[in-house]
Design a protein around this motif. Structure first.
Motif, short mmCIF file in Angstrom:
data_model
loop_
_atom_site.label_atom_id
_atom_site.label_comp_id
_atom_site.label_asym_id
_atom_site.label_seq_id
_atom_site.Cartn_x
_atom_site.Cartn_y
_atom_site.Cartn_z
N MET A 46 34.29 -63.55 4.22
CA MET A 46 33.89 -62.24 4.98
C MET A 46 34.69 -62.40 6.46
SD MET A 46 30.09 -60.74 6.11
CE MET A 46 29.90 -60.29 4.64
N ALA A 47 35.29 -61.34 6.83
CA ALA A 47 35.69 -61.41 8.26
C ALA A 47 35.13 -60.57 8.99
CB ALA A 47 37.22 -61.11 8.07
N TYR A 48 34.43 -59.34 8.65
CA TYR A 48 33.63 -58.36 9.29
C TYR A 48 32.62 -57.80 8.48
CZ TYR A 48 32.53 -54.28 11.93
OH TYR A 48 31.95 -53.20 12.43
N PRO A 49 31.45 -57.60 9.00
CA PRO A 49 31.14 -57.76 10.40
C PRO A 49 30.64 -59.12 11.20
CG PRO A 49 29.24 -57.18 9.19
CD PRO A 49 30.27 -57.36 8.29
N VAL A 50 30.64 -60.14 10.24
CA VAL A 50 30.46 -61.53 10.56
C VAL A 50 31.47 -62.35 9.87
CG1 VAL A 50 28.77 -63.31 11.24
CG2 VAL A 50 28.12 -61.05 11.25
N ALA A 51 32.18 -63.19 10.86
CA ALA A 51 33.11 -64.12 10.07
C ALA A 51 32.21 -65.17 9.52
CB ALA A 51 34.08 -64.40 10.90
N SER A 52 32.80 -65.64 8.11
CA SER A 52 32.13 -66.78 7.52
C SER A 52 33.28 -67.64 6.94
CB SER A 52 31.27 -66.12 6.33
OG SER A 52 32.05 -65.51 5.25
N GLN A 53 32.72 -68.73 6.27
CA GLN A 53 33.34 -69.71 5.50
C GLN A 53 33.74 -68.90 3.96
OE1 GLN A 53 34.99 -72.28 6.72
NE2 GLN A 53 34.17 -71.59 8.56
N CYS A 54 34.73 -69.62 3.33
CA CYS A 54 35.11 -69.13 2.11
C CYS A 54 34.30 -69.62 0.96
CB CYS A 54 36.52 -69.53 1.78
SG CYS A 54 37.05 -71.28 1.74
N HIS A 55 34.27 -68.74 -0.21
CA HIS A 55 33.56 -69.06 -1.33
C HIS A 55 34.30 -68.78 -2.58
CE1 HIS A 55 30.06 -69.05 1.42
NE2 HIS A 55 30.41 -68.00 2.14
N PRO A 56 34.10 -69.50 -3.63
CA PRO A 56 34.72 -69.06 -4.77
C PRO A 56 34.21 -67.86 -5.72
CG PRO A 56 33.26 -70.97 -5.24
CD PRO A 56 33.27 -70.68 -3.62
N TYR A 57 35.01 -67.22 -6.21
CA TYR A 57 34.76 -66.00 -6.88
C TYR A 57 33.49 -66.33 -7.99
CZ TYR A 57 38.46 -63.00 -5.32
OH TYR A 57 39.37 -62.03 -4.60
N GLY A 58 32.41 -65.36 -7.77
CA GLY A 58 31.28 -65.66 -8.71
C GLY A 58 30.32 -66.30 -8.17
N ARG A 59 30.31 -67.11 -7.11
CA ARG A 59 29.33 -67.57 -6.63
C ARG A 59 28.26 -66.68 -5.85
NH1 ARG A 59 30.49 -73.15 -3.08
NH2 ARG A 59 30.93 -73.58 -5.23
N SER A 60 27.00 -67.27 -6.20
CA SER A 60 25.96 -66.02 -5.57
C SER A 60 26.03 -66.24 -3.82
CB SER A 60 24.65 -66.75 -5.88
OG SER A 60 23.62 -66.10 -5.25
N THR A 61 25.76 -65.11 -3.48
CA THR A 61 25.77 -64.66 -1.90
C THR A 61 24.56 -65.05 -1.39
OG1 THR A 61 24.95 -62.47 -2.28
CG2 THR A 61 27.48 -62.93 -2.37
N VAL A 62 23.50 -65.56 -2.28
CA VAL A 62 22.09 -65.69 -1.57
C VAL A 62 22.05 -66.65 -0.54
CG1 VAL A 62 19.88 -66.65 -2.20
CG2 VAL A 62 20.87 -64.85 -3.66
N LEU A 63 22.83 -67.67 -0.63
CA LEU A 63 22.70 -69.02 0.39
C LEU A 63 23.49 -68.43 1.77
CD1 LEU A 63 23.17 -71.95 -1.86
CD2 LEU A 63 21.14 -71.11 -1.17
N TRP A 64 24.01 -67.60 1.80
CA TRP A 64 25.03 -67.40 3.06
C TRP A 64 24.89 -65.80 3.32
CZ3 TRP A 64 28.99 -64.06 2.88
CH2 TRP A 64 29.85 -63.33 1.87
N GLU A 65 24.47 -64.94 2.70
CA GLU A 65 24.34 -63.52 3.15
C GLU A 65 23.60 -63.22 4.28
OE1 GLU A 65 23.30 -61.05 -0.14
OE2 GLU A 65 21.44 -61.80 -0.21
N SER A 66 22.67 -64.06 4.71
CA SER A 66 21.66 -63.33 5.74
C SER A 66 22.25 -63.34 7.07
CB SER A 66 20.59 -64.70 5.80
OG SER A 66 19.48 -64.20 6.92
N GLY A 67 21.99 -62.02 7.63
CA GLY A 67 22.47 -61.60 9.02
C GLY A 67 24.14 -61.16 8.75
N LYS A 68 24.49 -61.19 7.66
CA LYS A 68 25.77 -60.57 7.58
C LYS A 68 25.86 -59.29 7.19
CE LYS A 68 27.61 -64.79 7.39
NZ LYS A 68 26.18 -65.48 7.46
N GLU A 69 24.67 -58.48 7.14
CA GLU A 69 24.71 -57.10 7.18
C GLU A 69 23.61 -56.49 7.88
OE1 GLU A 69 23.95 -53.35 3.45
OE2 GLU A 69 23.18 -55.78 3.42
N TYR A 70 23.82 -55.54 8.69
CA TYR A 70 22.93 -54.79 9.80
C TYR A 70 23.15 -53.33 9.73
CZ TYR A 70 26.58 -56.58 12.77
OH TYR A 70 28.04 -56.75 13.29
N PRO A 71 21.94 -52.49 10.47
CA PRO A 71 22.34 -51.15 10.66
C PRO A 71 23.59 -50.90 11.64
CG PRO A 71 20.19 -51.79 10.73
CD PRO A 71 20.82 -53.16 10.68
N VAL A 72 24.24 -49.70 11.14
CA VAL A 72 25.16 -49.16 11.96
C VAL A 72 26.76 -49.77 11.75
CG1 VAL A 72 25.94 -47.78 14.19
CG2 VAL A 72 23.52 -47.98 13.23
#
Length: 322
Positions: free
Chosen positions: A278-304
């Motif tokens: 992910m590069a926007y809204p919050v830049a993150s490290q990379c992940h292989p296709y198919g890996r669950s987002t549960v461990l890293w998605e916190s704080g990566k989505e927010y209103p507006v």
């Protein structure tokens, strides 16, 4: 055609940026702060890692010496590395260019605001995707051997707003007629094994109808039937779109012994050839296709300002370098 489209987007975007307001959000990606450069590794010669890195890798050719007959006869070193080659916008608003600073063009006649919605007791979602060619290693001249990096230019390659199959499952079956073979419990149960493999390492290429924890890649449409969050839904669509682009022969294979001398047609994708960040809204490290987002998605989505997304797609490249 692509260059003309880019000029139109930029021109109209400047005319409409004032009306975008809070509807279309985004930013131009910064190669220093928004690109996870650790995703470039491991770097290998043959199957020997020169720099290991912390990310899972694909299988590499065993021999460090390679030969090619095209485009020129040569003997070289078999190298393997990961390169950033695409940006993908995932947006609720038609013609909102997240990676171009939130530029908003006039919406097409059909298809209004998208995103999560309720369908009875189930929550589903729809998004549009914009696919950009983004040969960053070439643009920054990081690797000297030009034959070993993506040689395209930064450009808009695909807009789902103008794809009649993107919001129509009946039309999409033209691209994936085999989907009917995998719409059963046994085939979908196999995706659990793919999810486990992606969590431990990378997905199982033989299970090409699966996207690991994101479930089935079929159909190639904008719908996410079970919406658990914008991050999970958007990554699922990036994976779907990657396979869709392979099926349309807009993306080709670059890995393995056959990839050393150049790209080759790959209508059935190899998911292990790719990773994303992910590069926007919050830049993150990379992940292989198919890996669950549960461990890293916190704080990566927010209103507006954090409800649309931009991802950088990294592709494994094997090359016979001079």
């Amino acid at each position: 055609m692509r260059t003309f489209l880019m000029v139109v987007i930029i021109t109209l975007g400047h005319c409409s940026i004032g009306m975008a307001g809070t509807i279309c959000q985004g930013r131009f990606l910064n190669p220093i702060t928004d690109i996870a450069w650790r995703c470039m590794f491991p770097l290998t010669i043959g199957n020997v890692p020169v720099s290991k890195g912390k990310n899972p890798d694909t299988a590499n050719p065993k021999s460090p010496i390679c030969t090619c007959s095209n485009p020129i006869p040569r003997v070289g070193l078999s190298i393997g590395f990961w390169e950033p080659v695409q940006i993908v916008d995932v947006t609720r608003t038609p013609l909102c260019f997240v990676s171009m600073g939130g530029l908003q063009l006039s919406a097409p006649a059909k298809g209004g605001q998208m995103g999560p919605s309720l369908n009875g007791s189930n929550k589903q979602s729809q998004y549009h995707l914009h696919w950009y060619d983004y040969p960053l290693l070439k643009l920054l001249e990081i690797l000297v051997d030009g034959g070993c990096v993506e040689n395209s230019d930064f450009d808009v390659a695909y807009l789902t707003e103008f794809d009649p199959t993107w919001q129509n499952e009946t039309l999409s079956i033209v691209l994936n007629p085999e989907a009917i073979l995998f719409g059963n419990i046994a085939a979908q149960a196999a995706c659990s094994a793919d999810a486990l493999a992606a969590t431990a390492h990378t997905g199982i290429d033989a299970l090409f109808w699966c996207a690991g924890s994101q479930g089935s890649v079929y159909p190639f449409t904008s719908y996410t039937a079970n919406h658990y969050g914008g991050v999970a839904a958007s990554t699922s669509l990036v994976e779907k779109m990657t396979y869709k682009m392979h099926r349309e022969l807009l993306l080709w294979g670059t890995v393995g012994q056959e990839g050393l001398c150049g790209k080759y047609p790959m209508p059935i994708w190899k998911k292990s050839q790719y990773r994303y960040q992910m590069a926007y809204p919050v830049a993150s490290q990379c992940h292989p296709y198919g890996r669950s987002t549960v461990l890293w998605e916190s704080g990566k989505e927010y209103p507006v300002k954090g409800e649309d997304f931009a991802y950088v797609v990294w592709r494994k490249r094997h090359c016979c370098a001079l």
